[in-house]
Design a protein around this motif. Structure first.
Motif, PDB file in Angstrom:
ATOM      1  N   VAL A 125      -8.708  -6.759  -1.270  1.00 20.23           N
ATOM      2  CA  VAL A 125      -8.611  -5.494  -2.015  1.00 20.23           C
ATOM      3  C   VAL A 125      -7.332  -4.745  -1.666  1.00 20.23           C
ATOM      4  O   VAL A 125      -6.899  -3.857  -2.413  1.00 20.23           O
ATOM      5  N   ALA A 126      -6.713  -5.091  -0.557  1.00 22.59           N
ATOM      6  CA  ALA A 126      -5.446  -4.447  -0.194  1.00 22.59           C
ATOM      7  C   ALA A 126      -4.328  -4.821  -1.146  1.00 22.59           C
ATOM      8  O   ALA A 126      -3.300  -4.128  -1.204  1.00 22.59           O
ATOM      9  N   THR A 127      -4.499  -5.913  -1.919  1.00 21.78           N
ATOM     10  CA  THR A 127      -3.427  -6.389  -2.798  1.00 21.78           C
ATOM     11  C   THR A 127      -3.544  -5.857  -4.215  1.00 21.78           C
ATOM     12  O   THR A 127      -2.769  -6.263  -5.088  1.00 21.78           O
ATOM     13  N   LEU A 128      -4.520  -4.971  -4.468  1.00 21.64           N
ATOM     14  CA  LEU A 128      -4.519  -4.280  -5.751  1.00 21.64           C
ATOM     15  C   LEU A 128      -3.245  -3.439  -5.878  1.00 21.64           C
ATOM     16  O   LEU A 128      -2.734  -2.917  -4.887  1.00 21.64           O
ATOM     17  N   ARG A 129      -2.726  -3.325  -7.084  1.00 23.40           N
ATOM     18  CA  ARG A 129      -1.501  -2.550  -7.273  1.00 23.40           C
ATOM     19  C   ARG A 129      -1.746  -1.081  -6.953  1.00 23.40           C
ATOM     20  O   ARG A 129      -2.859  -0.569  -7.097  1.00 23.40           O
ATOM     21  N   PRO A 130      -0.721  -0.363  -6.513  1.00 22.95           N
ATOM     22  CA  PRO A 130      -0.880   1.078  -6.254  1.00 22.95           C
ATOM     23  C   PRO A 130      -1.448   1.809  -7.460  1.00 22.95           C
ATOM     24  O   PRO A 130      -0.992   1.597  -8.591  1.00 22.95           O
ATOM     25  N   ASP A 131      -2.459   2.641  -7.216  1.00 20.54           N
ATOM     26  CA  ASP A 131      -3.116   3.448  -8.239  1.00 20.54           C
ATOM     27  C   ASP A 131      -3.869   2.617  -9.274  1.00 20.54           C
ATOM     28  O   ASP A 131      -4.222   3.122 -10.345  1.00 20.54           O
ATOM     29  N   GLU A 132      -4.137   1.350  -8.968  1.00 19.58           N
ATOM     30  CA  GLU A 132      -4.862   0.499  -9.912  1.00 19.58           C
ATOM     31  C   GLU A 132      -6.368   0.633  -9.690  1.00 19.58           C
ATOM     32  O   GLU A 132      -6.847   0.701  -8.569  1.00 19.58           O
TER      33      GLU A 132
ATOM     34  N   TYR B 189     -13.037  -2.726   2.442  1.00 20.23           N
ATOM     35  CA  TYR B 189     -11.858  -1.903   2.730  1.00 20.23           C
ATOM     36  C   TYR B 189     -10.765  -2.815   3.261  1.00 20.23           C
ATOM     37  O   TYR B 189     -11.005  -3.656   4.150  1.00 20.23           O
ATOM     38  N   GLY B 190      -9.544  -2.683   2.721  1.00 19.87           N
ATOM     39  CA  GLY B 190      -8.452  -3.542   3.161  1.00 19.87           C
ATOM     40  C   GLY B 190      -7.119  -2.818   3.197  1.00 19.87           C
ATOM     41  O   GLY B 190      -6.857  -1.922   2.387  1.00 19.87           O
ATOM     42  N   ARG B 191      -6.262  -3.215   4.149  1.00 27.01           N
ATOM     43  CA  ARG B 191      -4.906  -2.658   4.281  1.00 27.01           C
ATOM     44  C   ARG B 191      -3.917  -3.800   4.475  1.00 27.01           C
ATOM     45  O   ARG B 191      -4.281  -4.892   4.950  1.00 27.01           O
ATOM     46  N   THR B 192      -2.670  -3.544   4.102  1.00 31.50           N
ATOM     47  CA  THR B 192      -1.597  -4.516   4.262  1.00 31.50           C
ATOM     48  C   THR B 192      -0.663  -4.093   5.392  1.00 31.50           C
ATOM     49  O   THR B 192      -0.284  -2.913   5.486  1.00 31.50           O
ATOM     50  N   TYR B 193      -0.290  -5.059   6.243  1.00 36.18           N
ATOM     51  CA  TYR B 193       0.641  -4.822   7.340  1.00 36.18           C
ATOM     52  C   TYR B 193       1.795  -5.824   7.249  1.00 36.18           C
ATOM     53  O   TYR B 193       1.583  -7.001   6.904  1.00 36.18           O
TER      54      TYR B 193
END
Length: 411
Positions: free
Chosen positions: A70-77, A165-169
């Motif tokens: 889910v971290a790879t969804l486009r910003p504001d998508e 919940y996901g984040r990109t580093y």
């Protein structure tokens, strides 16, 4: 406009919640064991790719096989994903041949990426499904030549409410966590008919419990992707309600009634998943391996034993030109293979499953897709007391994308 969208989503979620509580999603006799058969539910393209997705991102919609995606969804998508499934199953055994069909909603998921900082997804879906019938079982009354006939029917299963919940580093590492709450009921109705009376036993088992999982994805050179998931073991607490009644001479007598009686807990195992995918121009190849450590739960069914489960999946997808203005050049063609060793050993035989799938991703806009897949699976065997199933499954999944949360700009 956003308020209207939220209202529609909430209404759909509540409607699907009702379906998940009341309708059977399987007709498999193997749902008699444990908490039922594992659900066929999924999102997006995974069903057409041999149920693979541990290393896949969210380019083609939400991916529940790894929470970090889910971290790879486009910003504001914002994504809304709704799925449905229809099954036609043929059964064959030593003395039986039959056909059954079932259909229902399989999932509703919503996800978004807030300004590129993190991805979040909420899902409601079936986790296990129960739907079996044992009709006309004849037995003799002990110490007598009289016979009685028993009919047994089961329905229900567990549902899962899940938050990812996901984040990109470092631009190529995705890390995610999921929190699930499993709940549901399994109903069994048993009727015993003799020449003079009718005994009815209704038992409803309720289970509930929480489970946590982690996921990681790593991209190498924008061509190779690796994924890892872990679902931690947990215990589902259980209670049951029982009603036993007897009909004799057109009169009904209540023999026993209990509520909220504690029953044995059900242990969910440690689950480990590994995935790899690679892109060769417009061709994508993916492979997954999952191991579920059921033997460590030290539990058994009345008919079989729990054993470690191994699942292998392979998939491929191809589109002529995903960026083309011509419709059919953007269509995503998919195929996959899957082998599931099963987690039950009955009469020294594993109940395993082989499956092959094909699918299409039909564009509905820039990022929205209509996903269609067909899977043919073979489960079980006719050896000993077991049943062989040929399962034809049609999955239809709509993945809708929109851009939210953006500030309007005025000149």
């Amino acid at each position: 406009m956003n308020k209207l969208k939220y209202t529609i989503i909430c209404a759909m979620t509540l409607g699907l919640f009702g379906y998940s509580q009341t309708n059977n999603l399987t007709s498999s006799p193997y749902s008699l064991f444990g908490l039922g058969v594992e659900s066929n539910s999924g999102t997006g393209r995974n069903s057409g790719l041999g149920k693979t997705g541990i290393s896949l991102d969210a380019t083609y919609g939400l991916n529940l096989y790894n929470p970090s995606s889910v971290a790879t969804l486009r910003p504001d998508e914002f994504f809304l994903d709704v799925g449905g499934s229809a099954e036609l199953v043929s059964f064959s055994g030593s003395d039986t041949d039959d056909y059954q069909s079932t259909y229902n909603f399989t999932n509703v998921s919503v996800g978004f990426n807030s300004d590129g900082k993190y991805g979040l997804a909420f899902t409601l879906k079936p986790s296990t499904s129960v739907g079996y019938s044992l009709i006309g079982l004849q037995s003799n009354v002990e110490g007598s030549s009289d016979e009685f006939v028993t009919n047994i029917e089961g329905s229900g299963g567990l549902n899962e409410i899940r938050l990812d919940y996901g984040r990109t580093y470092f631009n190529n590492l995705n890390v995610g966590i999921k929190a699930s709450y499993l709940f549901g009921k399994i109903e069994e109705s048993e009727s015993i008919l003799t020449t003079n009376s009718f005994l009815e036993v209704n038992e409803v088992n309720y289970y509930r419990g929480a489970q946590l999982g982690l996921g990681v994805q790593y991209n190498l050179l924008d061509k190779h992707a690796f994924g890892f998931t872990i679902d931690f073991p947990t215990v589902l607490k259980g209670t049951k309600d029982v009603v036993i009644g007897k009909y004799s001479n057109l009169a009904y007598t209540l023999l026993e009634e209990t509520e909220d009686e504690e029953i044995d807990s059900f242990d969910m195992p440690l689950k480990l998943g590994f995935g790899y995918s690679t892109k060769i121009k417009n061709l994508m190849l993916t492979a997954d391996y999952t191991k579920n450590l059921w033997s460590a739960t030290n539990q058994s069914d009345a008919i079989g034993d729990y054993v470690d489960q191994n699942i292998y999946g392979f998939g491929a997808s191809y589109s002529v030109d995903p960026k083309s203005f011509k419709y059919w050049k953007r269509v995503d063609f998919r195929m996959g293979l899957n082998y599931n060793s099963g987690y039950l050993m009955v009469d020294d035989t594993k109940i395993d499953t082989y499956a092959a799938s094909i699918g299409l991703g039909l564009p509905l806009g820039k990022r929205s897709l209509l996903n269609i897949s067909y899977t043919l699976g073979k489960k079980g065997t006719t050896e000993s007391i077991l049943i062989k199933e040929y399962v034809n499954t049609l999955n239809i999944n709509i993945s809708l994308s929109d851009l939210w949360f953006q500030q309007r700009k005025y000149n």
